[in-house]
Design an enzyme around this catalytic site. Structure first.
Site, PDB file in Angstrom:
ATOM      1  N   GLU A  62       0.830  -1.208   0.000  1.00  0.00           N
ATOM      2  CA  GLU A  62       0.000   0.000   0.000  1.00  0.00           C
ATOM      3  C   GLU A  62       0.862   1.255   0.000  1.00  0.00           C
ATOM      4  OE1 GLU A  62      -4.054   1.518   2.133  1.00  0.00           O
ATOM      5  OE2 GLU A  62      -2.411   0.919   3.465  1.00  0.00           O
ATOM      6  N   TRP A  84     -10.097  -1.143  -0.115  1.00  0.00           N
ATOM      7  CA  TRP A  84     -10.489   0.051  -0.858  1.00  0.00           C
ATOM      8  C   TRP A  84     -11.575  -0.244  -1.898  1.00  0.00           C
ATOM      9  CZ3 TRP A  84      -9.068   4.666   0.821  1.00  0.00           C
ATOM     10  CH2 TRP A  84      -7.865   4.799   1.546  1.00  0.00           C
ATOM     11  N   TYR A  98      -4.373  10.850  -1.832  1.00  0.00           N
ATOM     12  CA  TYR A  98      -3.049  10.510  -1.325  1.00  0.00           C
ATOM     13  C   TYR A  98      -1.927  10.665  -2.340  1.00  0.00           C
ATOM     14  CZ  TYR A  98      -5.508   8.880   2.813  1.00  0.00           C
ATOM     15  OH  TYR A  98      -6.293   8.825   3.939  1.00  0.00           O
ATOM     16  N   CYS A 150      -7.160  10.907   5.433  1.00  0.00           N
ATOM     17  CA  CYS A 150      -7.044  10.907   6.890  1.00  0.00           C
ATOM     18  C   CYS A 150      -5.641  11.327   7.317  1.00  0.00           C
ATOM     19  CB  CYS A 150      -7.362   9.525   7.456  1.00  0.00           C
ATOM     20  SG  CYS A 150      -9.084   9.040   7.254  1.00  0.00           S
ATOM     21  N   ARG A 170      -5.653  13.975  10.543  1.00  0.00           N
ATOM     22  CA  ARG A 170      -6.863  14.712  10.937  1.00  0.00           C
ATOM     23  C   ARG A 170      -7.851  13.777  11.619  1.00  0.00           C
ATOM     24  NH1 ARG A 170     -11.485  13.245   8.461  1.00  0.00           N
ATOM     25  NH2 ARG A 170     -11.227  12.107   6.512  1.00  0.00           N
ATOM     26  N   ASP A 173      -8.231   6.298  13.066  1.00  0.00           N
ATOM     27  CA  ASP A 173      -8.841   5.048  13.510  1.00  0.00           C
ATOM     28  C   ASP A 173      -7.762   4.285  14.266  1.00  0.00           C
ATOM     29  OD1 ASP A 173      -9.771   2.468  13.807  1.00  0.00           O
ATOM     30  OD2 ASP A 173     -10.189   2.145  11.681  1.00  0.00           O
TER      31      ASP A 173
END
Length: 269
Positions: A62, A84, A98, A150, A170, A173
């Site tokens: 990833e 995803w 990203y 994120c 920001r 999880d």
């Protein structure tokens, strides 16, 4: 010296004890805190969690996908990464997320800025700069992204031959996403250090909303009962000359001992 993984475990415990309940756009609410920082000194080992087994190959692929600047998840699917899938369009694209922002930030006049390549060049040629940043948060293109980023921005610092990286999250999880983010940005730090001839010294992560989803609370409680094993080591091998030349074969993980995996449903919001 305390085991580095206790920083992560303390964050989970802090959320369980002090987190405030909030709704989300999904079916699971969260317990969250706002404003939290963890720091990992890479001299203590590679920060891959040991209180539950982490899929190193998946998180490596990833990260390489982020670095490639791609929006298409075909590469991820080829390597067994499917979390995803439900967010991609019919052509397997996620929009300008990203890596697209890292490598293809749209500038005026139809030009593009390769932020990551620029940052590496700055580290080499202007190491005292206080502005070596890469941003994935592009307000002009948020509506085109299938998911807003994120992990939004990261900054490099060079001091006395040591390279540090600080990431701003920001939304974090903590049970599922944080272990990936910690390992992936430690990897990125090591990759850039390798290319610039510096020592990868420290990863710092500053979180905005750090949270546990309600359906992860029992699992987090189970993980907190486990004692960390010594951290593994990670070696970069080969004579890689630029950021686009890294392959999975350039990374050798050694002495990774971990408790069994804790399976949990992923929530990406």
């Amino acid at each position: 010296m305390a085991h580095p993984e206790y920083q992560y475990l303390r964050l989970m415990a802090h959320i369980l004890e002090n987190g405030k309940s909030k709704p989300t756009r999904g079916i699971h609410g969260i317990k969250s805190v706002f404003g939290y920082q963890v720091r990992f000194d890479l001299r203590q080992g590679f920060p891959l969690l040991t209180t539950k087994r982490m899929p190193f190959s998946l998180l490596l692929h990833e990260l390489l996908w982020f670095v490639s600047g791609s929006s298409n998840i075909g590469y991820l699917q080829e390597h067994g990464i499917h979390y995803w899938d439900e967010f991609a369009d019919k052509d397997l694209n996620l929009g300008p997320v990203y890596g697209v922002q890292w490598r293809h930030w749209k500038a005026r006049g139809g030009k593009e800025i390769d932020q990551l390549a620029w940052a590496i060049n700055e580290i080499k040629n202007n190491p005292n700069s206080k502005g070596i940043l890469v941003s994935a948060w592009n307000p002009a293109e948020l509506k085109e992204m299938r998911l807003p980023p994120c992990h939004t921005m990261f900054q490099f610092d060079v001091t006395k031959g040591k390279l540090r990286l600080q990431l701003y999250q920001r939304s974090w999880d903590v049970f599922l996403g944080a272990p990936f983010n910690i390992a992936q940005y430690a990897l990125l730090l090591m990759m850039v250090a390798h290319l610039t001839g510096l020592e990868a010294r420290e990863l710092i992560i500053s979180a905005g909303n750090a949270h546990l989803y309600r359906n992860h609370i029992d699992l987090a409680t189970e993980q907190l009962k486990r004692k960390p094993y010594p951290l593994p080591t990670l070696k970069i091998v080969g004579d890689t000359k630029d950021i686009d030349s890294f392959t999975p074969e350039n990374f050798v993980l050694e002495n990774y001992v971990a408790h069994p995996r804790i399976k949990a449903d992923l929530v990406i919001l």
